[in-house]
Motif scaffolding. Sequence first.
Motif, PDB file in Angstrom:
ATOM      1  N   GLY A 146      43.576  16.561  48.233  1.00 49.39           N
ATOM      2  CA  GLY A 146      43.887  15.973  46.914  1.00 49.39           C
ATOM      3  C   GLY A 146      43.064  16.699  45.877  1.00 49.39           C
ATOM      4  O   GLY A 146      43.282  16.345  44.621  1.00 49.39           O
ATOM      5  N   GLY A 147      42.310  17.572  46.212  1.00 47.65           N
ATOM      6  CA  GLY A 147      41.216  18.033  45.209  1.00 47.65           C
ATOM      7  C   GLY A 147      41.778  19.613  44.564  1.00 47.65           C
ATOM      8  O   GLY A 147      43.064  19.542  44.308  1.00 47.65           O
ATOM      9  N   GLY A 148      40.931  20.465  44.615  1.00 45.25           N
ATOM     10  CA  GLY A 148      41.247  21.679  44.205  1.00 45.25           C
ATOM     11  C   GLY A 148      41.312  22.030  42.700  1.00 45.25           C
ATOM     12  O   GLY A 148      40.858  20.935  41.870  1.00 45.25           O
ATOM     13  N   ILE A 149      41.393  23.176  42.322  1.00 50.10           N
ATOM     14  CA  ILE A 149      40.830  23.599  40.922  1.00 50.10           C
ATOM     15  C   ILE A 149      42.389  23.461  40.042  1.00 50.10           C
ATOM     16  O   ILE A 149      43.277  24.133  40.434  1.00 50.10           O
ATOM     17  N   GLN A 150      42.237  22.697  38.996  1.00 48.40           N
ATOM     18  CA  GLN A 150      43.478  22.433  38.300  1.00 48.40           C
ATOM     19  C   GLN A 150      44.232  23.749  37.592  1.00 48.40           C
ATOM     20  O   GLN A 150      43.656  24.720  36.942  1.00 48.40           O
ATOM     21  N   GLY A 151      45.334  24.229  37.791  1.00 44.31           N
ATOM     22  CA  GLY A 151      46.051  25.314  37.689  1.00 44.31           C
ATOM     23  C   GLY A 151      45.946  26.339  38.280  1.00 44.31           C
ATOM     24  O   GLY A 151      46.625  27.588  38.088  1.00 44.31           O
ATOM     25  N   LEU A 152      45.142  26.517  39.323  1.00 42.87           N
ATOM     26  CA  LEU A 152      44.929  27.811  40.204  1.00 42.87           C
ATOM     27  C   LEU A 152      46.162  27.964  40.774  1.00 42.87           C
ATOM     28  O   LEU A 152      46.393  29.270  41.029  1.00 42.87           O
ATOM     29  N   ARG A 153      46.852  26.982  41.438  1.00 44.33           N
ATOM     30  CA  ARG A 153      47.940  27.272  42.144  1.00 44.33           C
ATOM     31  C   ARG A 153      48.980  27.921  41.264  1.00 44.33           C
ATOM     32  O   ARG A 153      49.564  29.128  41.741  1.00 44.33           O
ATOM     33  N   ARG A 154      49.387  27.379  40.157  1.00 43.02           N
ATOM     34  CA  ARG A 154      50.103  28.158  39.273  1.00 43.02           C
ATOM     35  C   ARG A 154      49.774  29.459  38.899  1.00 43.02           C
ATOM     36  O   ARG A 154      50.531  30.462  38.924  1.00 43.02           O
ATOM     37  N   ASP A 155      48.569  29.678  38.542  1.00 37.91           N
ATOM     38  CA  ASP A 155      48.091  31.006  38.160  1.00 37.91           C
ATOM     39  C   ASP A 155      48.364  31.908  39.283  1.00 37.91           C
ATOM     40  O   ASP A 155      48.915  33.272  39.031  1.00 37.91           O
ATOM     41  N   LEU A 156      47.942  31.923  40.584  1.00 43.41           N
ATOM     42  CA  LEU A 156      48.008  32.538  41.609  1.00 43.41           C
ATOM     43  C   LEU A 156      49.486  32.980  41.828  1.00 43.41           C
ATOM     44  O   LEU A 156      49.869  34.177  42.231  1.00 43.41           O
ATOM     45  N   SER A 157      50.331  31.939  41.858  1.00 41.18           N
ATOM     46  CA  SER A 157      51.830  32.369  42.060  1.00 41.18           C
ATOM     47  C   SER A 157      52.311  32.742  41.157  1.00 41.18           C
ATOM     48  O   SER A 157      53.443  33.745  41.449  1.00 41.18           O
ATOM     49  N   ARG A 158      51.746  33.131  40.223  1.00 36.81           N
ATOM     50  CA  ARG A 158      52.472  33.865  38.813  1.00 36.81           C
ATOM     51  C   ARG A 158      51.712  35.336  38.901  1.00 36.81           C
ATOM     52  O   ARG A 158      52.493  36.367  38.473  1.00 36.81           O
ATOM     53  N   THR A 159      50.611  35.360  39.410  1.00 38.42           N
ATOM     54  CA  THR A 159      50.025  36.628  39.216  1.00 38.42           C
ATOM     55  C   THR A 159      49.652  37.423  40.625  1.00 38.42           C
ATOM     56  O   THR A 159      50.359  38.534  40.591  1.00 38.42           O
ATOM     57  N   ALA A 160      48.663  36.815  41.336  1.00 34.85           N
ATOM     58  CA  ALA A 160      48.228  37.339  42.471  1.00 34.85           C
ATOM     59  C   ALA A 160      49.397  37.417  43.494  1.00 34.85           C
ATOM     60  O   ALA A 160      49.413  38.289  44.356  1.00 34.85           O
ATOM     61  N   TRP A 161      50.323  36.172  43.587  1.00 30.27           N
ATOM     62  CA  TRP A 161      51.202  36.046  44.814  1.00 30.27           C
ATOM     63  C   TRP A 161      52.274  37.377  44.573  1.00 30.27           C
ATOM     64  O   TRP A 161      52.547  37.962  45.408  1.00 30.27           O
ATOM     65  N   PRO A 162      52.932  37.791  43.462  1.00 31.30           N
ATOM     66  CA  PRO A 162      53.915  38.896  43.209  1.00 31.30           C
ATOM     67  C   PRO A 162      53.213  40.149  43.835  1.00 31.30           C
ATOM     68  O   PRO A 162      53.739  41.099  44.404  1.00 31.30           O
ATOM     69  N   SER A 163      52.002  40.567  43.332  1.00 28.31           N
ATOM     70  CA  SER A 163      51.284  41.612  43.705  1.00 28.31           C
ATOM     71  C   SER A 163      50.684  41.779  45.136  1.00 28.31           C
ATOM     72  O   SER A 163      50.316  42.672  45.635  1.00 28.31           O
ATOM     73  N   GLY A 164      50.369  40.527  45.486  1.00 27.30           N
ATOM     74  CA  GLY A 164      49.524  40.385  47.068  1.00 27.30           C
ATOM     75  C   GLY A 164      48.416  40.902  46.689  1.00 27.30           C
ATOM     76  O   GLY A 164      47.692  41.271  47.935  1.00 27.30           O
ATOM     77  N   ARG A 165      47.778  40.805  45.644  1.00 22.99           N
ATOM     78  CA  ARG A 165      46.084  41.300  45.558  1.00 22.99           C
ATOM     79  C   ARG A 165      45.452  39.856  45.177  1.00 22.99           C
ATOM     80  O   ARG A 165      45.772  39.291  44.281  1.00 22.99           O
ATOM     81  N   PRO A 166      44.256  39.747  45.748  1.00 21.56           N
ATOM     82  CA  PRO A 166      43.368  38.744  45.330  1.00 21.56           C
ATOM     83  C   PRO A 166      42.772  38.805  43.938  1.00 21.56           C
ATOM     84  O   PRO A 166      42.449  39.864  43.366  1.00 21.56           O
ATOM     85  N   VAL A 167      42.271  37.836  43.535  1.00 24.62           N
ATOM     86  CA  VAL A 167      41.704  37.706  42.027  1.00 24.62           C
ATOM     87  C   VAL A 167      40.344  37.334  42.128  1.00 24.62           C
ATOM     88  O   VAL A 167      39.885  36.458  42.755  1.00 24.62           O
ATOM     89  N   GLN A 168      39.387  38.187  41.430  1.00 25.94           N
ATOM     90  CA  GLN A 168      37.956  38.022  41.653  1.00 25.94           C
ATOM     91  C   GLN A 168      37.538  37.539  40.165  1.00 25.94           C
ATOM     92  O   GLN A 168      37.964  38.044  39.243  1.00 25.94           O
ATOM     93  N   LEU A 169      36.697  36.755  40.078  1.00 25.70           N
ATOM     94  CA  LEU A 169      36.219  36.159  38.883  1.00 25.70           C
ATOM     95  C   LEU A 169      34.698  35.923  38.867  1.00 25.70           C
ATOM     96  O   LEU A 169      34.027  35.520  39.920  1.00 25.70           O
ATOM     97  N   SER A 170      33.639  36.496  37.906  1.00 27.76           N
ATOM     98  CA  SER A 170      32.580  36.387  37.795  1.00 27.76           C
ATOM     99  C   SER A 170      32.295  35.026  36.915  1.00 27.76           C
ATOM    100  O   SER A 170      32.844  34.654  36.066  1.00 27.76           O
ATOM    101  N   VAL A 171      30.931  34.504  36.965  1.00 30.21           N
ATOM    102  CA  VAL A 171      30.487  33.212  36.497  1.00 30.21           C
ATOM    103  C   VAL A 171      30.705  33.433  34.898  1.00 30.21           C
ATOM    104  O   VAL A 171      30.727  32.558  34.067  1.00 30.21           O
TER     105      VAL A 171
END
Length: 601
Positions: free
Chosen positions: A257-282
């Motif tokens: 029930g936790g997780g980062i709000q909006g992360l699922r939607r973001d990955l489904s729109r960007t990383a999932w079609p390309s199949g490439r992981p997303v990297q983020l710095s603080v």
Amino acid sequence: MYDDDSFDPTRNQSIARLFELMRRVNSPNDTHDVLGEVARGVLELGFGAVALSEVDGNEMVVTYCEGPPALAEAILGDRDPVDLMLELMENGEHWGILRFVRHDLVPTWMRDGSIWTPDIEVSDDPMAWHPEDMLLAPLYSATGELLGTMGFDLPPGGRLPDEDLRELLELYVVQAGLALSNARQRDELAERVRLGETVKAVAMTASLIGLDSTLDESAEVMTHGFSALQTWIRCFPEGEAGPSEHVAGYPVPNEPGGGIQGLRRDLSRTAWPSGRPVQLSVDQKACPELPESQLVLQARMREHGVTHVVAAPIGVGQEMLGLLVMARLAEPGRFNERELSAVADIARELGRIVLNARLYERESRLVAELQELDRYKSELIATISHELKTPLTSIIGHVELLDEVELGATSVKAIARNAQRLDRLITNLLNYSSLQEKRAHVRRQVDLEQLCRNSVELLAFQAESAGISCTLATTGSPVLVSGDPDELGRIIDNLVGNAVKYSRRHGRVEVQAAYEGDTAVVTVSDTGLGISQVDQSHLFSAFHRSSNPDALSLPGTGLGLAISRRIAELHGGDITVESEFGVGSTFSLRLPRQARLSSVS
């Protein structure tokens, strides 16, 4: 150049050191030690300071230096953009592989940085070394990949190095490049092995029982394999009726029930079609791949002291089934391209594992539902049968009493006939219901030929009355199996009874028991109505009746063959049929012969 007959101890000592460096560069020595030898060799040439930078992504970071005590404190760990360093060297004077940048050409971005300036006097002599002069050399691999740079300061005598000194300096630069190249190749090979073993270890978790165990083990494997601080895995629920989400985390468990709000939607729109992981710095300013979740994710990173994360969608085919997130500290820092590729491989492998687990769970649910339906069917049959059996027994008893009075009423005979028919139906229903729950039988030696003889004798009057010849072809010796004689006798009675019932007048029924290798076979052949191909496919199903009108005109429950096959299966055997419509049928009961069955037991 030096004259061939001259003797320069410093030069000869440098050449000797170079020969030793060449030997060490091509041997499995520690790269840091080899670079130290290179730096000390440069210092022996008379230079007062030397520094080495290595490429790290899009930046050049100072990783080694030798010289005055203040040098390391001033420049070690400094980072400069690779493209600006290349532009700086391109604008300098080209001395072979060396690049000399005069003090008046040093760009503002470098002056404003943490550049180290030696404390020496400025001279008007054009050959004198200016405190802000720079002498650099790019370091390339054998394939032309930029690995880093070497920088030199405080040349001997405070003057610009002459051609001979530059020649020696270039030799040291080459050795430094070879050392870095060899180190890079060894590191890349070790990293490929490490990442390959990590991907393989995750794939092996598929053999564990239960998806939760698989995800827990995968999270631990990934944390160690990628030198991560923490790994989180979250698999989404399967629709509204499916099981709840599966989560895993290591070393800190993940909470449902936790997780980062909006992360699922973001990955489904960007990383999932390309199949490439997303990297983020603080401290990253913008991340187009995470428009909704970037700020929330960075806030969570600051809470845990994390500097870099990588997020990847888990899925297979066209369906995104979950996501994974790995977090790192400043050391080891960003995920490189090979690591990102391995993360993508793992995400796909986890997608396959999750999909298989879902299919297994779905299949298990269906099996449980079918078992419950089967149990309900058996209970329903048993309940109805018992409820009908009691009043029928009473009816039959009273009919027999009326029959003894000899009223001669036709209705009494009709009642008796139909009551007996219902009694047979209920008896078959009870037998079928009990067989569905039965898993074992009392076993003893049974002679199939004797059972066949009993059936033929039992049905002789019925066959004679119908004008049908019913014979037993005997072998003269027992045909022995191990089983329950009553239930095996029920099979043979049913097969012979059906053959007589569905044969025309002047027809023939032949019964035989014999061995065929390790199998005992009872065959019942008739010249009766025959069975169509359509009916044969459902012949052994419960309550099945033939589609042949002639067969439907004869009374039957549709349970006899279903009961017979179930008994045969419980004895390790089977019943098969060969039939031609309008010609006749042959039923074969096959059972393990007694010696084989006993040895198995």
